[in-house]
Design an enzyme around this catalytic site. Structure first.
Site, short mmCIF file in Angstrom:
data_model
loop_
_atom_site.label_atom_id
_atom_site.label_comp_id
_atom_site.label_asym_id
_atom_site.label_seq_id
_atom_site.Cartn_x
_atom_site.Cartn_y
_atom_site.Cartn_z
N GLY A 1 25.40 -16.27 47.78
CA GLY A 1 24.23 -16.26 48.40
C GLY A 1 23.41 -14.96 48.14
O GLY A 1 23.78 -14.38 47.18
N GLY A 2 22.49 -14.60 48.79
CA GLY A 2 21.54 -13.57 48.53
C GLY A 2 22.22 -12.05 48.74
O GLY A 2 21.97 -11.04 48.02
N MET A 3 23.33 -12.08 49.59
CA MET A 3 23.97 -10.83 49.92
C MET A 3 25.18 -10.71 49.00
O MET A 3 25.93 -9.65 49.26
CB MET A 3 24.16 -10.76 51.31
CG MET A 3 23.04 -10.80 52.07
SD MET A 3 21.79 -9.43 51.72
CE MET A 3 22.57 -7.97 52.32
N GLY A 4 25.85 -11.73 48.51
CA GLY A 4 27.19 -11.53 47.97
C GLY A 4 27.78 -13.02 47.62
O GLY A 4 27.08 -14.12 47.77
N ASP B 1 20.11 -15.07 61.93
CA ASP B 1 19.93 -15.96 61.00
C ASP B 1 20.50 -17.73 61.25
O ASP B 1 21.17 -18.06 60.57
CB ASP B 1 20.42 -15.81 59.65
CG ASP B 1 19.54 -16.42 58.55
OD1 ASP B 1 18.78 -17.13 58.76
OD2 ASP B 1 20.33 -16.37 57.50
N LYS C 1 34.48 -12.35 51.33
CA LYS C 1 33.00 -11.95 50.81
C LYS C 1 33.21 -10.96 50.36
O LYS C 1 33.13 -9.80 50.88
CB LYS C 1 32.22 -12.23 52.20
CG LYS C 1 30.62 -12.15 51.77
CD LYS C 1 29.93 -12.06 52.96
CE LYS C 1 29.29 -13.65 53.31
NZ LYS C 1 28.20 -13.76 54.29
N VAL D 1 31.27 -15.60 48.19
CA VAL D 1 32.43 -15.82 48.94
C VAL D 1 33.50 -16.59 48.01
O VAL D 1 33.11 -17.58 47.23
CB VAL D 1 32.03 -16.74 50.06
CG1 VAL D 1 33.38 -17.26 51.00
CG2 VAL D 1 31.02 -16.11 50.81
#
Length: 200
Positions: free
Chosen positions: A42-45, A157, A62, A47
């Site tokens: 994803g955009g943040m990291g 979100d 994650k 998994v």
């Protein structure tokens, strides 16, 4: 010899776009969590499916994108919100087992591994839900949000892609909400991000 794959629509040669970054399979995070495979990005990291050696259980871990590990405010916010999320214990939320910073500086969250399909995928496959099914899923989502809000955790979100309909038990439509407070907590890294009265 295999023929090069071509697009059936225009005849152009097809290319494979591979994910960036290293394959971490086999690496051990924080001396405890053995990476066993990629689950998603994803955009943040990223998994991964992992194995917690100390107690012999499978979980998800994650790893937060490295660029956030170099920002002191982002790290503080991550640790604060991960600590809050680890206190959240409710059947419709994903349990956070541990969090911290690995030896190479990457932030990580070790959490419950859930198996199922996202609510977005279920909606696409099944179409519009009947009233009873929609109400049952809605009640579970409200229960998860209520438990979080009592701990002053705001999801920020909530959407069908962040809700998993569990495979087991089959046909019961039991759901789990993913990413409480963590997905957005690192995005606003301005010095005034946590001032009283501001909305993130």
């Amino acid at each position: 010899e295999l023929a090069e794959p071509i697009c059936p629509a225009c005849g152009a040669k097809l290319v494979e776009i591979k994910p960036q970054g290293d394959d971490l399979t086999g690496q051990v995070i924080d001396g405890r969590f053995e990476i066993r495979g990629l689950l998603g990005e994803g955009g943040m990291g990223t998994v991964y499916r992992a194995w917690q050696r100390s107690i012999g259980r499978e979980l998800a871990i994650k790893l937060i994108d490295a660029r956030h590990s170099r920002d002191s405010m982002a790290v503080r916010r991550f640790l604060r919100e991960a600590r809050l999320a680890s206190q959240l214990s409710q059947p419709n939320t994903v349990s956070v087992f541990d969090f911290g910073q690995a030896g190479d500086g990457r932030l990580f969250i070790a959490m419950e591994l859930v198996r199922g399909r996202t609510l977005a995928d279920v909606l696409e496959a099944d179409g519009v839900f009947g009233v009873a099914r929609a109400a049952w899923i809605g009640v579970q989502l409200c229960d998860a949000l209520d438990a979080a809000h009592r701990l002053h955790i705001v999801h920020r979100d909530l959407k069908p892609a962040n809700v998993v309909v569990l495979d087991d038990p089959p046909g019961r439509d039991l759901v789990k909400v993913l990413d409480f407070g963590l997905a957005k907590s690192l995005k606003d890294t301005e010095s005034h991000a946590t001032d009283t009265g501001l909305v993130v």
